[in-house]
Design a protein around this motif. Structure first.
Motif, PDB file in Angstrom:
ATOM      1  N   ALA A 289      -8.642  -5.115  -0.842  1.00 33.63           N
ATOM      2  CA  ALA A 289      -7.539  -5.934  -1.350  1.00 33.63           C
ATOM      3  C   ALA A 289      -7.703  -7.388  -0.923  1.00 33.63           C
ATOM      4  CB  ALA A 289      -6.198  -5.380  -0.873  1.00 33.63           C
TER       5      ALA A 289
ATOM      6  N   LYS B 264      -6.174   0.278  -4.513  1.00 30.21           N
ATOM      7  CA  LYS B 264      -5.700   1.666  -4.493  1.00 30.21           C
ATOM      8  C   LYS B 264      -6.360   2.493  -5.588  1.00 30.21           C
ATOM      9  CE  LYS B 264      -1.540   2.775  -3.485  1.00 30.21           C
ATOM     10  NZ  LYS B 264      -0.107   2.960  -3.290  1.00 30.21           N
ATOM     11  N   ARG B 265      -6.660   1.872  -6.711  1.00 33.22           N
ATOM     12  CA  ARG B 265      -7.332   2.583  -7.806  1.00 33.22           C
ATOM     13  C   ARG B 265      -8.791   2.836  -7.483  1.00 33.22           C
ATOM     14  NH1 ARG B 265      -4.105   3.191 -12.628  1.00 33.22           N
ATOM     15  NH2 ARG B 265      -6.008   4.246 -13.198  1.00 33.22           N
TER      16      ARG B 265
ATOM     17  N   GLU C 141      -9.138   0.231   1.798  1.00 35.26           N
ATOM     18  CA  GLU C 141      -8.292  -0.405   0.782  1.00 35.26           C
ATOM     19  C   GLU C 141      -7.817  -1.784   1.192  1.00 35.26           C
ATOM     20  OE1 GLU C 141      -5.121   2.384   0.084  1.00 35.26           O
ATOM     21  OE2 GLU C 141      -6.242   3.425  -1.469  1.00 35.26           O
TER      22      GLU C 141
ATOM     23  N   VAL D 104      -3.919  -5.196  -4.341  1.00 31.25           N
ATOM     24  CA  VAL D 104      -3.575  -3.897  -3.755  1.00 31.25           C
ATOM     25  C   VAL D 104      -3.619  -2.818  -4.830  1.00 31.25           C
ATOM     26  CG1 VAL D 104      -1.708  -2.538  -2.713  1.00 31.25           C
ATOM     27  CG2 VAL D 104      -2.299  -4.782  -1.785  1.00 31.25           C
ATOM     28  N   TYR D 105      -3.084  -3.110  -6.013  1.00 33.03           N
ATOM     29  CA  TYR D 105      -3.133  -2.137  -7.114  1.00 33.03           C
ATOM     30  C   TYR D 105      -4.591  -1.755  -7.408  1.00 33.03           C
ATOM     31  CZ  TYR D 105      -2.537  -0.005 -11.696  1.00 33.03           C
ATOM     32  OH  TYR D 105      -2.576   0.876 -12.757  1.00 33.03           O
TER      33      TYR D 105
ATOM     34  N   ASP E 139       3.827   3.462  -4.983  1.00 31.37           N
ATOM     35  CA  ASP E 139       2.996   4.193  -5.940  1.00 31.37           C
ATOM     36  C   ASP E 139       2.575   3.233  -7.056  1.00 31.37           C
ATOM     37  OD1 ASP E 139       4.983   4.114  -7.994  1.00 31.37           O
ATOM     38  OD2 ASP E 139       5.801   6.037  -7.407  1.00 31.37           O
ATOM     39  N   ASP E 140       1.706   3.699  -7.955  1.00 32.85           N
ATOM     40  CA  ASP E 140       1.163   2.833  -9.006  1.00 32.85           C
ATOM     41  C   ASP E 140       2.258   2.188  -9.852  1.00 32.85           C
ATOM     42  OD1 ASP E 140      -1.396   3.341  -8.151  1.00 32.85           O
ATOM     43  OD2 ASP E 140      -1.945   4.588  -9.868  1.00 32.85           O
TER      44      ASP E 140
ATOM     45  N   LEU F 290       0.818  -1.216   0.000  1.00 35.08           N
ATOM     46  CA  LEU F 290       0.000   0.000   0.000  1.00 35.08           C
ATOM     47  C   LEU F 290       0.854   1.268   0.000  1.00 35.08           C
ATOM     48  CD1 LEU F 290      -2.870  -1.064   2.410  1.00 35.08           C
ATOM     49  CD2 LEU F 290      -3.142  -0.384   0.017  1.00 35.08           C
TER      50      LEU F 290
END
Length: 119
Positions: free
Chosen positions: A76, A104-105, A72, A100-101, A18-19, A15
């Motif tokens: 996830a 987060k989006r 999040e 997780v990606y 960054d992306d 988490l």
């Protein structure tokens, strides 16, 4: 993350990425033989892996009304479980990184056609 891909990443550590860092981690986890690639190649590979894997589980995750306001880390966990239960098996580390990606989006990105989606 330095030192090569991890086999079972911690959600809380992921988490913090960054992306682009997450996409590079996903690419490395999906290709364990450790082929060296440029960051842009890893990011593109990560995007392809995310798209392919999430395409397999959107139909089981997106109808859930309770995902809209989930933190999040909880979202996830839901996505990870769905990925691990999907027909095409993937490792838990890769499933976690992809989840997780997506978390987060956000739900709006994951489930753009979800009626429960607030926006």
């Amino acid at each position: 993350m330095t030192g090569g891909p991890v086999t079972d990443p911690d959600v809380h550590v992921l988490l913090l990425l960054d992306d682009d860092e997450l996409l590079m981690e996903i690419a490395q986890l999906s290709e364990p033989r450790g082929a060296l690639h440029s960051p842009s190649e890893l990011i593109e590979r990560g995007r392809r892996v995310v798209s392919e894997q999430l395409g397999r589980v959107r139909s089981s995750v997106c109808p859930r009304k309770d995902i809209v306001n989930m933190p999040e880390v909880d979202l996830a966990a839901v996505i990870t479980s769905a990925l691990l239960e999907a027909a095409a098996p993937i490792g838990s580390g890769l499933a976690c990184a992809i989840a997780v990606y997506a978390a987060k989006r956000g739900v709006g990105w994951l489930c753009p056609d979800n009626e429960a989606n607030p926006g």
